[in-house]
Design an enzyme around this catalytic site. Structure first.
Site, mmCIF file in Angstrom:
data_model
loop_
_atom_site.group_PDB
_atom_site.id
_atom_site.type_symbol
_atom_site.label_atom_id
_atom_site.label_comp_id
_atom_site.label_asym_id
_atom_site.label_seq_id
_atom_site.Cartn_x
_atom_site.Cartn_y
_atom_site.Cartn_z
ATOM 1 N N CYS A 154 78.851 42.947 51.903
ATOM 2 C CA CYS A 154 79.640 41.727 51.655
ATOM 3 C C CYS A 154 81.113 41.968 51.943
ATOM 4 C CB CYS A 154 79.486 41.309 50.194
ATOM 5 S SG CYS A 154 77.792 41.203 49.723
HETATM 6 N N1 SAJ Z 1 85.675 49.418 46.102
HETATM 7 C C1 SAJ Z 1 86.799 50.237 46.188
HETATM 8 N N2 SAJ Z 1 87.830 50.022 45.319
HETATM 9 C C2 SAJ Z 1 87.775 49.027 44.372
HETATM 10 C C3 SAJ Z 1 86.618 48.205 44.310
HETATM 11 C C4 SAJ Z 1 85.577 48.430 45.180
HETATM 12 O O1 SAJ Z 1 86.877 51.142 47.028
HETATM 13 O O2 SAJ Z 1 88.731 48.886 43.603
HETATM 14 C C5 SAJ Z 1 84.576 49.620 47.062
HETATM 15 C C6 SAJ Z 1 83.254 49.929 46.397
HETATM 16 O O3 SAJ Z 1 83.112 51.314 46.190
HETATM 17 C C7 SAJ Z 1 82.252 49.414 47.434
HETATM 18 C C8 SAJ Z 1 82.975 48.230 48.061
HETATM 19 O O4 SAJ Z 1 84.362 48.398 47.748
HETATM 20 O O5 SAJ Z 1 82.000 50.384 48.404
HETATM 21 C C9 SAJ Z 1 82.488 46.876 47.529
HETATM 22 O O6 SAJ Z 1 82.578 46.952 46.157
HETATM 23 P P1 SAJ Z 1 82.299 45.678 45.207
HETATM 24 O O7 SAJ Z 1 82.610 46.096 43.805
HETATM 25 O O8 SAJ Z 1 82.976 44.469 45.706
HETATM 26 O O9 SAJ Z 1 80.725 45.530 45.252
HETATM 27 P P2 SAJ Z 1 79.677 44.579 46.002
HETATM 28 O O10 SAJ Z 1 80.032 44.416 47.427
HETATM 29 O O11 SAJ Z 1 78.321 45.059 45.641
HETATM 30 O O12 SAJ Z 1 79.746 43.191 45.234
HETATM 31 C C10 SAJ Z 1 80.708 42.314 45.538
HETATM 32 C C11 SAJ Z 1 80.908 41.585 44.227
HETATM 33 N N3 SAJ Z 1 81.657 42.511 43.357
HETATM 34 C C12 SAJ Z 1 82.665 42.238 42.541
HETATM 35 O O13 SAJ Z 1 83.227 41.164 42.528
HETATM 36 C C13 SAJ Z 1 83.048 43.302 41.573
HETATM 37 C C14 SAJ Z 1 81.489 40.337 44.559
HETATM 38 O O14 SAJ Z 1 82.694 40.592 45.229
HETATM 39 C C15 SAJ Z 1 80.513 39.518 45.368
HETATM 40 O O15 SAJ Z 1 79.799 38.715 44.463
HETATM 41 C C16 SAJ Z 1 79.523 40.357 46.136
HETATM 42 O O16 SAJ Z 1 80.214 41.480 46.588
HETATM 43 C C17 SAJ Z 1 78.985 39.517 47.277
HETATM 44 O O17 SAJ Z 1 77.781 39.405 47.352
HETATM 45 O O18 SAJ Z 1 79.798 38.960 48.011
#
Ligand code: SAJ
Length: 434
Positions: free
Chosen positions: A274
Protein backbone atom coordinates in the site's frame (compact mmCIF):
# COMPACT_ATOMS: atom_id res chain seq x y z
CA UNK A 1 -41.42 0.84 -5.45
CA UNK A 2 -38.21 2.11 -7.08
CA UNK A 3 -35.09 -0.01 -7.33
CA UNK A 4 -33.49 2.28 -4.73
CA UNK A 5 -36.36 1.78 -2.28
CA UNK A 6 -36.39 -1.98 -2.83
CA UNK A 7 -32.65 -2.28 -2.30
CA UNK A 8 -32.73 -0.05 0.78
CA UNK A 9 -35.40 -2.29 2.28
CA UNK A 10 -33.28 -5.40 1.62
CA UNK A 11 -30.24 -3.73 3.17
CA UNK A 12 -32.04 -2.51 6.30
CA UNK A 13 -33.67 -5.91 6.80
CA UNK A 14 -30.31 -7.61 6.11
CA UNK A 15 -32.01 -9.69 3.45
CA UNK A 16 -29.68 -8.32 0.77
CA UNK A 17 -27.37 -10.99 -0.67
CA UNK A 18 -23.86 -9.56 -0.26
CA UNK A 19 -21.12 -10.49 -2.72
CA UNK A 20 -17.43 -9.81 -2.06
CA UNK A 21 -15.07 -10.14 -5.03
CA UNK A 22 -11.51 -10.78 -3.86
CA UNK A 23 -10.96 -12.68 -0.60
CA UNK A 24 -7.66 -11.25 0.58
CA UNK A 25 -6.71 -9.20 3.64
CA UNK A 26 -9.44 -6.67 2.71
CA UNK A 27 -12.25 -8.79 1.26
CA UNK A 28 -12.24 -11.61 3.80
CA UNK A 29 -12.49 -9.42 6.94
CA UNK A 30 -15.27 -7.45 5.20
CA UNK A 31 -17.15 -10.68 4.32
CA UNK A 32 -16.85 -11.76 7.94
CA UNK A 33 -18.25 -8.48 9.27
CA UNK A 34 -21.29 -8.70 7.01
CA UNK A 35 -21.78 -12.38 7.85
CA UNK A 36 -21.60 -11.54 11.56
CA UNK A 37 -24.20 -8.80 11.02
CA UNK A 38 -26.57 -11.46 9.66
CA UNK A 39 -26.20 -10.99 5.91
CA UNK A 40 -25.88 -14.01 3.66
CA UNK A 41 -22.45 -13.46 2.08
CA UNK A 42 -20.87 -15.06 -0.98
CA UNK A 43 -17.16 -14.59 -1.46
CA UNK A 44 -15.80 -14.71 -5.01
CA UNK A 45 -12.19 -15.49 -5.82
CA UNK A 46 -10.25 -16.98 -8.73
CA UNK A 47 -7.90 -19.03 -6.54
CA UNK A 48 -9.41 -22.50 -6.03
CA UNK A 49 -7.26 -23.23 -2.96
CA UNK A 50 -8.73 -20.21 -1.15
CA UNK A 51 -12.27 -21.31 -2.02
CA UNK A 52 -11.89 -24.85 -0.67
CA UNK A 53 -9.99 -23.65 2.40
CA UNK A 54 -12.74 -21.18 3.33
CA UNK A 55 -15.60 -23.60 2.65
CA UNK A 56 -13.95 -25.99 5.13
CA UNK A 57 -14.16 -23.16 7.67
CA UNK A 58 -10.43 -22.47 7.49
CA UNK A 59 -8.79 -19.05 7.11
CA UNK A 60 -5.49 -17.99 5.53
CA UNK A 61 -5.63 -14.37 6.69
CA UNK A 62 -3.76 -13.71 9.93
CA UNK A 63 -6.37 -11.22 11.22
CA UNK A 64 -9.27 -13.62 10.56
CA UNK A 65 -8.99 -16.83 12.64
CA UNK A 66 -10.69 -20.13 11.76
CA UNK A 67 -12.88 -19.69 14.83
CA UNK A 68 -14.50 -16.73 13.07
CA UNK A 69 -14.93 -18.29 9.64
CA UNK A 70 -16.13 -21.77 10.68
CA UNK A 71 -19.36 -20.71 12.45
CA UNK A 72 -20.36 -18.47 9.54
CA UNK A 73 -19.84 -21.32 7.08
CA UNK A 74 -21.75 -23.74 9.30
CA UNK A 75 -24.69 -21.32 9.62
CA UNK A 76 -24.72 -20.81 5.85
CA UNK A 77 -23.94 -17.10 6.29
CA UNK A 78 -20.73 -17.36 4.27
CA UNK A 79 -19.65 -19.44 1.36
CA UNK A 80 -16.88 -19.02 -1.18
CA UNK A 81 -17.03 -19.75 -4.89
CA UNK A 82 -15.20 -19.22 -8.17
CA UNK A 83 -18.48 -19.45 -10.08
CA UNK A 84 -18.91 -15.79 -11.05
CA UNK A 85 -22.33 -16.46 -12.57
CA UNK A 86 -23.57 -16.41 -8.96
CA UNK A 87 -23.01 -12.63 -9.10
CA UNK A 88 -26.45 -12.59 -10.76
CA UNK A 89 -27.94 -13.46 -7.36
CA UNK A 90 -26.17 -10.65 -5.48
CA UNK A 91 -27.83 -7.43 -4.35
CA UNK A 92 -24.56 -5.80 -3.28
CA UNK A 93 -21.09 -6.45 -4.72
CA UNK A 94 -17.84 -5.16 -3.17
CA UNK A 95 -14.71 -5.27 -5.34
CA UNK A 96 -11.66 -5.91 -3.14
CA UNK A 97 -9.00 -6.96 -5.64
CA UNK A 98 -5.32 -5.95 -5.79
CA UNK A 99 -4.15 -2.82 -7.59
CA UNK A 100 -0.43 -3.43 -8.04
CA UNK A 101 1.99 -1.02 -9.64
CA UNK A 102 3.94 -2.10 -12.70
CA UNK A 103 7.75 -1.83 -12.63
CA UNK A 104 7.26 1.30 -14.78
CA UNK A 105 5.24 2.72 -11.84
CA UNK A 106 2.10 2.63 -13.99
CA UNK A 107 -1.10 1.34 -12.34
CA UNK A 108 -2.01 -2.27 -13.16
CA UNK A 109 -5.81 -2.11 -13.42
CA UNK A 110 -6.19 -5.64 -14.78
CA UNK A 111 -7.78 -7.08 -11.62
CA UNK A 112 -10.35 -4.26 -11.39
CA UNK A 113 -11.13 -4.63 -15.11
CA UNK A 114 -11.54 -8.42 -15.02
CA UNK A 115 -13.75 -8.23 -11.90
CA UNK A 116 -15.89 -5.47 -13.41
CA UNK A 117 -16.25 -7.44 -16.64
CA UNK A 118 -17.64 -10.37 -14.67
CA UNK A 119 -20.01 -8.11 -12.73
CA UNK A 120 -21.19 -6.42 -15.95
CA UNK A 121 -22.09 -9.83 -17.41
CA UNK A 122 -24.57 -10.53 -14.61
CA UNK A 123 -25.61 -7.03 -13.51
CA UNK A 124 -29.33 -6.72 -12.90
CA UNK A 125 -31.55 -3.82 -11.73
CA UNK A 126 -31.41 -3.06 -8.03
CA UNK A 127 -27.73 -3.89 -7.53
CA UNK A 128 -25.17 -1.84 -5.56
CA UNK A 129 -21.54 -2.11 -6.72
CA UNK A 130 -18.80 -0.71 -4.46
CA UNK A 131 -15.14 -0.51 -5.52
CA UNK A 132 -12.74 -0.74 -2.54
CA UNK A 133 -9.43 -1.35 -4.28
CA UNK A 134 -7.06 1.58 -3.86
CA UNK A 135 -6.71 3.40 -7.18
CA UNK A 136 -6.23 6.76 -8.89
CA UNK A 137 -8.97 9.40 -8.57
CA UNK A 138 -11.50 8.96 -11.39
CA UNK A 139 -11.24 5.17 -11.72
CA UNK A 140 -14.82 4.52 -10.60
CA UNK A 141 -16.33 7.17 -12.89
CA UNK A 142 -14.04 6.73 -15.88
CA UNK A 143 -13.30 2.99 -15.91
CA UNK A 144 -15.80 1.02 -13.84
CA UNK A 145 -19.03 2.92 -14.57
CA UNK A 146 -18.82 2.79 -18.40
CA UNK A 147 -18.23 -0.96 -18.24
CA UNK A 148 -21.34 -1.42 -16.09
CA UNK A 149 -23.48 0.97 -18.15
CA UNK A 150 -22.89 -1.22 -21.22
CA UNK A 151 -25.69 -3.29 -19.69
CA UNK A 152 -28.02 -0.49 -20.70
CA UNK A 153 -28.97 0.06 -17.07
CA UNK A 154 -28.89 3.62 -15.70
CA UNK A 155 -26.72 4.41 -12.70
CA UNK A 156 -28.51 6.04 -9.79
CA UNK A 157 -31.85 4.61 -10.88
CA UNK A 158 -31.46 0.98 -12.03
CA UNK A 159 -28.15 0.24 -10.31
CA UNK A 160 -25.87 2.06 -7.91
CA UNK A 161 -22.08 2.58 -7.75
CA UNK A 162 -19.80 3.83 -4.95
CA UNK A 163 -16.13 3.96 -4.03
CA UNK A 164 -15.08 3.16 -0.48
CA UNK A 165 -11.38 3.05 0.45
CA UNK A 166 -10.13 0.08 2.44
CA UNK A 167 -8.21 1.03 5.55
CA UNK A 168 -7.18 -2.38 6.83
CA UNK A 169 -4.00 -2.27 8.89
CA UNK A 170 -2.76 -5.89 8.91
CA UNK A 171 -1.74 -7.06 12.38
CA UNK A 172 -3.40 -4.12 14.14
CA UNK A 173 -5.20 -5.67 17.11
CA UNK A 174 -6.90 -2.43 18.15
CA UNK A 175 -8.31 -1.30 14.81
CA UNK A 176 -10.02 -3.94 12.73
CA UNK A 177 -12.56 -3.68 9.91
CA UNK A 178 -15.56 -3.11 12.18
CA UNK A 179 -14.23 -0.17 14.20
CA UNK A 180 -12.32 1.67 11.45
CA UNK A 181 -14.48 4.55 10.14
CA UNK A 182 -15.64 3.77 6.60
CA UNK A 183 -15.58 6.54 3.98
CA UNK A 184 -18.00 6.04 1.07
CA UNK A 185 -18.85 8.23 -1.95
CA UNK A 186 -21.35 7.48 -4.73
CA UNK A 187 -21.79 8.44 -8.37
CA UNK A 188 -25.15 9.98 -7.36
CA UNK A 189 -26.67 10.94 -3.98
CA UNK A 190 -28.86 7.83 -4.15
CA UNK A 191 -25.71 5.72 -4.61
CA UNK A 192 -24.05 7.36 -1.61
CA UNK A 193 -27.18 6.87 0.51
CA UNK A 194 -27.33 3.16 -0.32
CA UNK A 195 -23.59 2.67 0.21
CA UNK A 196 -23.73 4.39 3.59
CA UNK A 197 -26.81 2.37 4.63
CA UNK A 198 -25.08 -0.85 3.59
CA UNK A 199 -21.92 -0.27 5.65
CA UNK A 200 -23.94 1.05 8.60
CA UNK A 201 -25.49 -2.43 9.01
CA UNK A 202 -22.20 -3.94 10.12
CA UNK A 203 -19.55 -1.25 10.72
CA UNK A 204 -19.40 1.15 13.66
CA UNK A 205 -18.86 4.43 11.77
CA UNK A 206 -19.69 5.49 8.21
CA UNK A 207 -18.37 8.71 6.63
CA UNK A 208 -20.38 9.62 3.48
CA UNK A 209 -18.67 11.99 1.03
CA UNK A 210 -20.12 13.70 -2.03
CA UNK A 211 -18.43 11.78 -4.84
CA UNK A 212 -16.40 8.71 -5.76
CA UNK A 213 -13.40 10.92 -6.59
CA UNK A 214 -13.38 12.45 -3.11
CA UNK A 215 -13.46 8.93 -1.62
CA UNK A 216 -10.66 7.78 -3.94
CA UNK A 217 -8.57 10.84 -3.04
CA UNK A 218 -9.12 10.38 0.73
CA UNK A 219 -7.25 7.08 0.60
CA UNK A 220 -4.42 8.50 -1.47
CA UNK A 221 -4.01 11.46 0.90
CA UNK A 222 -3.86 9.07 3.88
CA UNK A 223 -1.20 6.85 2.40
CA UNK A 224 0.77 9.60 0.66
CA UNK A 225 0.88 11.42 4.01
CA UNK A 226 2.48 8.32 5.56
CA UNK A 227 4.90 7.67 2.72
CA UNK A 228 6.18 11.27 2.62
CA UNK A 229 6.60 11.52 6.38
CA UNK A 230 8.46 8.24 6.45
CA UNK A 231 10.66 9.61 3.66
CA UNK A 232 11.28 12.77 5.70
CA UNK A 233 12.35 10.83 8.75
CA UNK A 234 14.53 8.50 6.69
CA UNK A 235 16.31 11.54 5.28
CA UNK A 236 16.69 12.87 8.84
CA UNK A 237 18.25 9.52 9.78
CA UNK A 238 20.86 9.86 7.03
CA UNK A 239 21.59 13.46 8.07
CA UNK A 240 21.91 12.52 11.76
CA UNK A 241 24.13 9.57 10.89
CA UNK A 242 26.51 11.92 9.08
CA UNK A 243 26.47 14.34 12.05
CA UNK A 244 26.84 11.62 14.70
CA UNK A 245 23.42 12.40 16.23
CA UNK A 246 21.08 9.66 17.51
CA UNK A 247 17.99 10.22 15.32
CA UNK A 248 15.87 7.94 17.53
CA UNK A 249 16.51 10.13 20.55
CA UNK A 250 15.68 13.21 18.45
CA UNK A 251 12.33 11.72 17.38
CA UNK A 252 11.39 10.56 20.87
CA UNK A 253 12.09 14.02 22.26
CA UNK A 254 10.24 15.75 19.42
CA UNK A 255 7.28 13.44 20.09
CA UNK A 256 6.87 15.02 23.52
CA UNK A 257 5.40 18.04 21.73
CA UNK A 258 1.70 17.71 22.63
CA UNK A 259 0.46 19.29 19.39
CA UNK A 260 1.50 19.80 15.81
CA UNK A 261 3.83 16.82 15.62
CA UNK A 262 3.33 13.12 14.82
CA UNK A 263 6.28 10.71 15.13
CA UNK A 264 7.39 8.53 12.26
CA UNK A 265 10.43 6.30 12.46
CA UNK A 266 13.33 5.56 10.14
CA UNK A 267 13.60 2.05 8.83
CA UNK A 268 15.30 -0.22 6.32
CA UNK A 269 12.91 0.90 3.58
CA UNK A 270 9.22 1.03 2.77
CA UNK A 271 7.39 -2.30 2.52
CA UNK A 272 3.87 -3.54 2.00
CA UNK A 273 1.52 -3.35 -0.94
CA UNK A 274 0.00 0.00 0.00
CA UNK A 275 2.29 2.72 1.29
CA UNK A 276 5.06 2.31 -1.31
CA UNK A 277 2.48 1.81 -4.07
CA UNK A 278 -0.64 3.93 -3.59
CA UNK A 279 1.00 7.38 -3.84
CA UNK A 280 2.27 6.45 -7.30
CA UNK A 281 -1.32 6.01 -8.45
CA UNK A 282 -1.80 9.67 -7.58
CA UNK A 283 1.50 10.67 -9.23
CA UNK A 284 0.50 8.78 -12.39
CA UNK A 285 -2.90 10.51 -12.56
CA UNK A 286 -1.61 14.03 -11.86
CA UNK A 287 1.07 13.55 -14.53
CA UNK A 288 -1.77 13.02 -16.99
CA UNK A 289 -3.01 16.45 -15.94
CA UNK A 290 0.45 17.98 -16.38
CA UNK A 291 1.26 18.24 -12.67
CA UNK A 292 4.41 16.59 -11.30
CA UNK A 293 3.89 15.09 -7.81
CA UNK A 294 7.39 16.07 -6.70
CA UNK A 295 6.94 15.24 -3.00
CA UNK A 296 5.91 11.69 -3.91
CA UNK A 297 8.77 11.20 -6.34
CA UNK A 298 11.33 12.52 -3.86
CA UNK A 299 9.98 10.47 -0.94
CA UNK A 300 9.94 7.39 -3.18
CA UNK A 301 13.58 7.98 -4.03
CA UNK A 302 14.65 8.50 -0.41
CA UNK A 303 12.72 5.48 0.87
CA UNK A 304 14.24 3.45 -1.96
CA UNK A 305 17.73 4.47 -0.78
CA UNK A 306 17.30 2.97 2.69
CA UNK A 307 18.22 -0.64 1.78
CA UNK A 308 21.48 0.71 0.30
CA UNK A 309 22.04 2.77 3.45
CA UNK A 310 21.57 -0.35 5.59
CA UNK A 311 24.02 -2.37 3.47
CA UNK A 312 26.61 0.42 3.76
CA UNK A 313 26.04 0.36 7.52
CA UNK A 314 26.69 -3.43 7.51
CA UNK A 315 29.88 -2.93 5.49
CA UNK A 316 30.99 -0.26 8.01
CA UNK A 317 30.21 -2.52 10.99
CA UNK A 318 32.23 -5.40 9.51
CA UNK A 319 35.05 -3.03 8.63
CA UNK A 320 35.22 -1.88 12.25
CA UNK A 321 35.83 -5.56 12.99
CA UNK A 322 38.46 -5.94 10.25
CA UNK A 323 36.22 -8.10 8.10
CA UNK A 324 35.30 -7.65 4.45
CA UNK A 325 31.68 -7.99 3.39
CA UNK A 326 32.61 -10.55 0.75
CA UNK A 327 32.27 -14.10 2.12
CA UNK A 328 31.10 -12.80 5.50
CA UNK A 329 28.11 -14.60 7.03
CA UNK A 330 25.22 -12.13 7.43
CA UNK A 331 22.18 -13.22 9.46
CA UNK A 332 18.97 -11.26 8.85
CA UNK A 333 16.43 -10.99 11.69
CA UNK A 334 12.92 -10.43 10.31
CA UNK A 335 12.03 -10.53 6.60
CA UNK A 336 8.31 -9.53 6.76
CA UNK A 337 7.63 -5.93 5.70
CA UNK A 338 6.69 -4.87 9.23
CA UNK A 339 6.53 -6.35 12.73
CA UNK A 340 4.31 -9.23 13.78
CA UNK A 341 2.97 -10.10 10.33
CA UNK A 342 3.86 -12.77 7.77
CA UNK A 343 3.67 -10.70 4.56
CA UNK A 344 6.95 -10.21 2.69
CA UNK A 345 5.50 -8.25 -0.25
CA UNK A 346 7.75 -5.30 -1.10
CA UNK A 347 9.66 -6.04 2.10
CA UNK A 348 12.91 -4.02 2.31
CA UNK A 349 14.52 -7.19 3.69
CA UNK A 350 14.33 -8.63 0.18
CA UNK A 351 16.23 -5.65 -1.23
CA UNK A 352 18.82 -5.88 1.53
CA UNK A 353 19.34 -9.62 0.92
CA UNK A 354 19.66 -8.97 -2.80
CA UNK A 355 22.25 -6.20 -2.32
CA UNK A 356 24.28 -8.21 0.22
CA UNK A 357 24.30 -11.24 -2.06
CA UNK A 358 25.47 -9.01 -4.93
CA UNK A 359 28.44 -7.98 -2.76
CA UNK A 360 29.38 -11.60 -2.08
CA UNK A 361 28.00 -12.10 1.43
CA UNK A 362 26.61 -15.43 2.63
CA UNK A 363 23.00 -15.01 3.82
CA UNK A 364 20.78 -16.68 6.41
CA UNK A 365 17.67 -15.42 8.23
CA UNK A 366 15.27 -15.92 11.15
CA UNK A 367 11.62 -14.89 11.02
CA UNK A 368 9.00 -16.66 13.16
CA UNK A 369 6.29 -15.59 10.69
CA UNK A 370 8.09 -16.56 7.49
CA UNK A 371 9.29 -20.19 7.59
CA UNK A 372 10.53 -20.30 3.98
CA UNK A 373 11.95 -17.68 1.63
CA UNK A 374 12.99 -18.02 -2.01
CA UNK A 375 14.88 -15.04 -3.43
CA UNK A 376 17.61 -14.45 -5.99
CA UNK A 377 18.14 -18.19 -6.48
CA UNK A 378 18.48 -18.62 -2.69
CA UNK A 379 16.11 -21.15 -1.14
CA UNK A 380 16.27 -20.38 2.58
CA UNK A 381 14.47 -21.52 5.69
CA UNK A 382 14.06 -19.55 8.89
CA UNK A 383 16.74 -20.62 11.35
CA UNK A 384 16.92 -20.57 15.13
CA UNK A 385 17.58 -16.95 16.15
CA UNK A 386 20.45 -17.52 18.57
CA UNK A 387 22.16 -20.18 16.44
CA UNK A 388 21.96 -17.81 13.45
CA UNK A 389 23.39 -14.90 15.43
CA UNK A 390 26.25 -16.88 17.00
CA UNK A 391 27.31 -18.29 13.64
CA UNK A 392 27.23 -14.94 11.81
CA UNK A 393 29.92 -12.35 11.25
CA UNK A 394 27.22 -9.65 11.36
CA UNK A 395 23.54 -9.73 12.35
CA UNK A 396 21.05 -7.25 10.83
CA UNK A 397 17.73 -6.65 12.58
CA UNK A 398 15.43 -5.62 9.72
CA UNK A 399 11.97 -6.32 11.19
CA UNK A 400 11.39 -5.84 14.90
CA UNK A 401 9.02 -8.72 15.62
CA UNK A 402 7.88 -8.65 19.25
CA UNK A 403 9.01 -12.29 19.54
CA UNK A 404 12.66 -11.28 19.19
CA UNK A 405 14.56 -11.13 22.51
CA UNK A 406 16.75 -8.04 22.11
CA UNK A 407 19.13 -8.82 25.01
CA UNK A 408 19.68 -12.41 23.88
CA UNK A 409 20.27 -11.26 20.31
CA UNK A 410 22.82 -8.62 21.39
CA UNK A 411 24.63 -11.13 23.55
CA UNK A 412 24.78 -13.73 20.76
CA UNK A 413 25.78 -11.37 17.92
CA UNK A 414 29.44 -10.57 17.17
CA UNK A 415 28.23 -7.38 15.47
CA UNK A 416 24.61 -6.13 15.27
CA UNK A 417 23.08 -3.56 12.91
CA UNK A 418 19.72 -2.47 14.34
CA UNK A 419 17.52 -0.79 11.68
CA UNK A 420 14.45 -0.43 13.95
CA UNK A 421 15.87 0.79 17.28
CA UNK A 422 14.73 -2.54 18.74
CA UNK A 423 17.67 -2.22 21.15
CA UNK A 424 16.60 1.21 22.32
CA UNK A 425 18.81 2.52 25.13
CA UNK A 426 21.27 -0.39 24.92
CA UNK A 427 24.96 0.50 24.65
CA UNK A 428 27.58 -1.80 23.13
CA UNK A 429 30.60 -1.50 20.83
CA UNK A 430 28.96 -4.32 18.86
CA UNK A 431 25.81 -2.27 18.19
CA UNK A 432 25.32 -0.07 15.12
CA UNK A 433 22.04 1.86 14.63
CA UNK A 434 20.53 3.66 11.67
N1 SAJ B 1 7.23 2.32 8.29
C1 SAJ B 1 8.40 3.01 8.60
N2 SAJ B 1 8.33 4.03 9.51
C2 SAJ B 1 7.15 4.37 10.11
C3 SAJ B 1 5.97 3.65 9.78
C4 SAJ B 1 6.04 2.62 8.87
O1 SAJ B 1 9.48 2.73 8.07
O2 SAJ B 1 7.15 5.29 10.94
C5 SAJ B 1 7.29 1.24 7.28
C6 SAJ B 1 6.84 -0.10 7.82
O3 SAJ B 1 7.93 -0.80 8.39
C7 SAJ B 1 6.34 -0.79 6.55
C8 SAJ B 1 5.79 0.36 5.72
O4 SAJ B 1 6.36 1.55 6.26
O5 SAJ B 1 7.39 -1.40 5.87
C9 SAJ B 1 4.26 0.46 5.77
O6 SAJ B 1 3.92 0.49 7.11
P1 SAJ B 1 2.41 0.74 7.61
O7 SAJ B 1 2.45 0.84 9.10
O8 SAJ B 1 1.78 1.86 6.89
O9 SAJ B 1 1.70 -0.64 7.30
P2 SAJ B 1 0.71 -1.20 6.18
O10 SAJ B 1 1.15 -0.79 4.83
O11 SAJ B 1 0.49 -2.64 6.47
O12 SAJ B 1 -0.72 -0.58 6.52
C10 SAJ B 1 -1.01 0.66 6.12
C11 SAJ B 1 -1.98 1.12 7.18
N3 SAJ B 1 -1.17 1.42 8.38
C12 SAJ B 1 -1.28 2.44 9.21
O13 SAJ B 1 -2.00 3.39 9.00
C13 SAJ B 1 -0.51 2.34 10.49
C14 SAJ B 1 -2.74 2.16 6.60
O14 SAJ B 1 -1.85 3.17 6.20
C15 SAJ B 1 -3.57 1.61 5.46
O15 SAJ B 1 -4.83 1.28 5.99
C16 SAJ B 1 -2.98 0.38 4.83
O16 SAJ B 1 -1.60 0.56 4.82
C17 SAJ B 1 -3.55 0.24 3.43
O17 SAJ B 1 -4.09 -0.81 3.16
O18 SAJ B 1 -3.49 1.22 2.69
Amino acid sequence: MTHKEALLEKILSKKAAAGIVGLGYVGLPLAVEFGRAGFSVVGFDVIEAKISHLNQGKSYIQDVPDTVIAPLVEKGLFKATNDFSKLAEMDTINICVPTPLRKTKDPDMSFIVSSTEEIAKYLRPGTLVILESTTYPGTTDELVLPMLEKSGLKVGEDFFVCFSPERVDPGNAKYQTRNIPKVVGGITPACTELGAAFYAQSLDTVVPVTSTSVAEMVKLLENTFRMINIGLVNEMAMMCDRMGINVWEVIDAAATKPFGFMPFYPGPGLGGHCIPVDPFYLAWKTRQQGIEARFIELAGYINGQMPHFVVDKVQHALNENRKPLRDSKIHILGVAYKKNIEDVRESPALDIIHLLKQRGAQLSYSDPYVPHLKIDGLDMHSEDVIVGCVRADCVVLVTDHTAFDADAILAASPVLVDTRNALKGKKSHKLFRL
